[in-house]
Design a protein around this motif. Structure first.
Motif, short mmCIF file in Angstrom:
data_model
loop_
_atom_site.label_atom_id
_atom_site.label_comp_id
_atom_site.label_asym_id
_atom_site.label_seq_id
_atom_site.Cartn_x
_atom_site.Cartn_y
_atom_site.Cartn_z
N UNK A 1 72.23 17.87 79.11
CA UNK A 1 73.27 17.53 80.09
C UNK A 1 74.43 18.50 80.00
N UNK A 2 74.88 18.80 78.78
CA UNK A 2 75.99 19.73 78.60
C UNK A 2 75.59 21.15 78.95
N UNK A 3 74.36 21.53 78.62
CA UNK A 3 73.88 22.88 78.91
C UNK A 3 73.83 23.10 80.43
N UNK A 4 73.27 22.14 81.16
CA UNK A 4 73.17 22.28 82.62
C UNK A 4 74.55 22.25 83.26
N UNK A 5 75.44 21.41 82.73
CA UNK A 5 76.81 21.37 83.26
C UNK A 5 77.50 22.72 83.07
N UNK A 6 77.34 23.32 81.88
CA UNK A 6 77.94 24.64 81.62
C UNK A 6 77.32 25.71 82.51
N UNK A 7 76.00 25.60 82.74
CA UNK A 7 75.30 26.58 83.58
C UNK A 7 75.78 26.50 85.03
N UNK A 8 75.96 25.30 85.54
CA UNK A 8 76.43 25.14 86.92
C UNK A 8 77.85 25.68 87.09
N UNK B 1 70.59 35.71 77.43
CA UNK B 1 70.79 34.30 77.72
C UNK B 1 71.88 34.08 78.75
N UNK B 2 71.80 32.94 79.44
CA UNK B 2 72.87 32.49 80.32
C UNK B 2 73.83 31.58 79.55
N UNK B 3 73.24 30.64 78.81
CA UNK B 3 74.02 29.71 78.00
C UNK B 3 73.59 29.85 76.54
N UNK B 4 74.55 29.83 75.64
CA UNK B 4 74.28 29.95 74.20
C UNK B 4 74.63 28.63 73.53
N UNK B 5 73.66 28.05 72.82
CA UNK B 5 73.90 26.84 72.04
C UNK B 5 74.07 27.25 70.58
N UNK B 6 75.29 27.17 70.08
CA UNK B 6 75.59 27.53 68.69
C UNK B 6 75.44 26.28 67.83
N UNK B 7 74.51 26.31 66.88
CA UNK B 7 74.21 25.14 66.05
C UNK B 7 74.95 25.27 64.72
N UNK C 1 83.68 27.96 79.87
CA UNK C 1 82.99 29.20 80.23
C UNK C 1 84.02 30.32 80.37
N UNK C 2 83.62 31.57 80.14
CA UNK C 2 84.55 32.69 80.29
C UNK C 2 84.85 32.96 81.77
N UNK C 3 86.11 33.27 82.04
CA UNK C 3 86.54 33.63 83.40
C UNK C 3 87.17 35.01 83.32
N UNK C 4 86.83 35.87 84.26
CA UNK C 4 87.37 37.23 84.28
C UNK C 4 88.25 37.42 85.51
N UNK C 5 89.43 37.96 85.29
CA UNK C 5 90.35 38.27 86.40
C UNK C 5 90.69 39.75 86.34
#
Length: 503
Positions: free
Chosen positions: A379-386, A284-290, A463-467
């Motif tokens: 809306x939230x899923x697409x926002x997180x994906x972008x 998956x790209x985005x995970x929706x935890x219910x 979203x996770x960020x890696x440095x």
């Protein structure tokens, strides 16, 4: 659609046609492993078509039972399909249930003449007499000459191809004839369609513990009853994949089986379901935890151990995370108004505490059973994906770095590690590299500061960020710029350097 009574090999044929082991296959004659409608792209020789795997049909199932509800769901989807493969088990002969399924087909799909396929027929290919006897028996169903196949070994796929090809060709000829008359209207929208095609498909996985409303949410997002729902826990066994369009974007949706606690796991279909759910989480790209709002109110905590494990694993794998609190309708009413408000206030705070690696995780409160929440969730899923796909130019990042460096309070200015160069090497999730001079290393505190600043300044919360870090050898000032450029080119080839720090 592949149709038949339970345990005749429908899921095995589905896996054979899509050339992947997507559907669960388990030898439980009384357990009815498949309960939902699975969809996949079939590849049979030069033929390509959508294929649907269905639950085993038992026409005499009692009203309201799981089997009765799966039959009703199968009938609804069958009404929108063009062809059917009626599968029977040749080893057991023509079963009375096969004849009942034949009657059911005539009633619910009178316009479809199914291909009768005698599965598990490895022995028939060696003995012509046995094949003739089995074919004569199958003719009693009244759907014409049967074909002999073996979904397990692949025998008879040529015969299936020969049966399907003329049917598919005739159907596509009709479709293309109808389409050609609309070409003039479609040509006016060419520019907008190109824009739509440029959007990358989004893969969304719905995860959570059993009976929190994952399948209900999937049906709401698809706007059709594709997955069996009900009060029984653990109804979903297969991870059901489906495709739909939302605002011009292709979305691949996966409803996973409920993740069980360690003590609740048993051998058999349930254990296979958990393994399949984990695999789909990785894709998956985005995970929706219910989550279940009623359970949160009773337990006075937002997440159980199993849910924390799911969320942390999604974050560690670099996936975007959206939390959906379902069943909020159960907390409505005058008596529950204070509890309703308390849940909405407490859940985001507690989620931030148990998953401190990511700030700004979006939390939605919905009631999927009422059919609401589709627009809010997407809306939230697409926002997180972008955000997950975001790319920032190196020039913009280095201008940003000069500004944020002045914000950090250093106890000793002499001990400050200077970043010579800061760039983004990949997206999905956003991954950055900081080039530091010599053998110096950024402190964990400074890496956390950079991560927080990136999320705040570029709106990358949730979203996770890696440095990662790279050392640039000290060289003469005249060649420093060239060194930086050449090093920057090699970053993408060495993202697993042991000296790198990942946040």
């Amino acid at each position: 659609m592949i149709i038949g009574r339970p345990n005749v090999g429908k899921s095995a044929l589905f896996n054979r046609l899509i050339r992947r082991r997507e559907a669960l296959v388990y030898n439980t004659p009384d357990g009815h492993v498949t309960r939902d409608i699975r969809e996949g792209l079939a590849k049979l020789g030069d033929l390509r078509f959508r294929v649907l795997d269905s639950a085993g049909l038992e026409t005499e199932a009692t009203s309201g039972s799981i089997l009765n509800r799966t039959a009703a769901m199968t009938a609804n989807v069958l009404a929108r399909t063009q062809f059917a493969i009626f599968l029977i088990d040749v080893r057991t002969g023509l079963h009375p249930l096969d004849q009942e399924v034949g009657k059911w087909l005539r009633k619910h799909a009178p316009g479809i003449n199914p291909i009768v396929a005698m599965n598990k027929s490895e022995s028939l290919h060696k003995d012509p007499n046995s094949f003739a006897e089995a074919a004569t028996e199958a003719l009693k169903l009244g759907f014409g000459e049967p074909i002999a196949i073996s979904a397990e070994t692949g025998l008879g796929m040529t015969a299936l191809h020969e049966s399907l090809q003329p049917m598919l060709e005739n159907y596509m000829a009709k479709v293309l004839d109808g389409k050609s008359s609309q070409d003039e209207n479609l040509s006016q929208d060419n520019d907008s369609s190109k824009d739509d095609e440029s959007k990358l498909p989004l893969q969304l996985a719905i995860v959570g513990r059993p009976n929190v409303g994952k399948s209900t949410l999937l049906n709401v997002l698809l706007q059709e009853d594709r997955v069996l729902v009900g009060p029984e826990a653990g109804l979903t066994r297969d991870s059901v994949r489906a495709q739909f369009q939302y605002q011009g974007r292709t979305v691949y949706l996966v409803d996973t089986a409920g993740w069980l606690q360690r003590g609740d796991r048993h051998k058999g279909p349930n254990s296979l379901s958990v393994m399949q759910s984990r695999k789909n989480l990785m894709r998956a790209h985005i995970v929706a935890l219910v989550l279940d709002a009623e359970e949160i109110a009773k337990a006075r905590r937002s997440m159980t151990h199993a849910e924390v494990v799911i969320a942390r694993q999604a974050v560690e794998e670099g996936r975007g995370l959206v939390v959906v609190v379902n069943k909020m309708d159960l907390l409505k009413g005058p008596r529950n108004s204070a509890l309703y408000k308390r849940v909405k206030e407490a859940v985001p705070q507690e989620i931030q505490m148990v998953i401190p690696q990511i700030t700004g995780i979006p939390v939605l409160f919905i009631s999927a059973i009422d059919g609401r929440g589709r627009a809010a969730v997407m809306s939230q899923v697409i926002d997180a994906y972008e955000k997950w796909c975001l790319r920032l130019s190196t020039a913009r990042l280095n201008r940003w770095l000069r500004k944020v460096a002045s914000r950090h309070s250093w106890k000793d200015q002499g001990s400050q590690t200077k970043i010579k160069y800061f760039t983004q090497v990949k997206a999905r999730p956003p991954t950055f590299v900081a080039f530091v001079s010599g053998n110096t290393k950024l402190s964990d505190t400074y890496v956390r500061f950079l991560t927080k600043s990136l999320k705040e300044d570029f709106d990358m919360g949730g979203i996770p960020i890696r440095i990662m870090q790279r050392s640039v050898p000290r060289m003469a000032s005249g060649s420093s710029s060239k060194t930086g450029q050449s090093t920057g080119k090699t970053v993408e080839h060495t993202p697993s350097d042991k000296r790198s720090s990942v946040v």
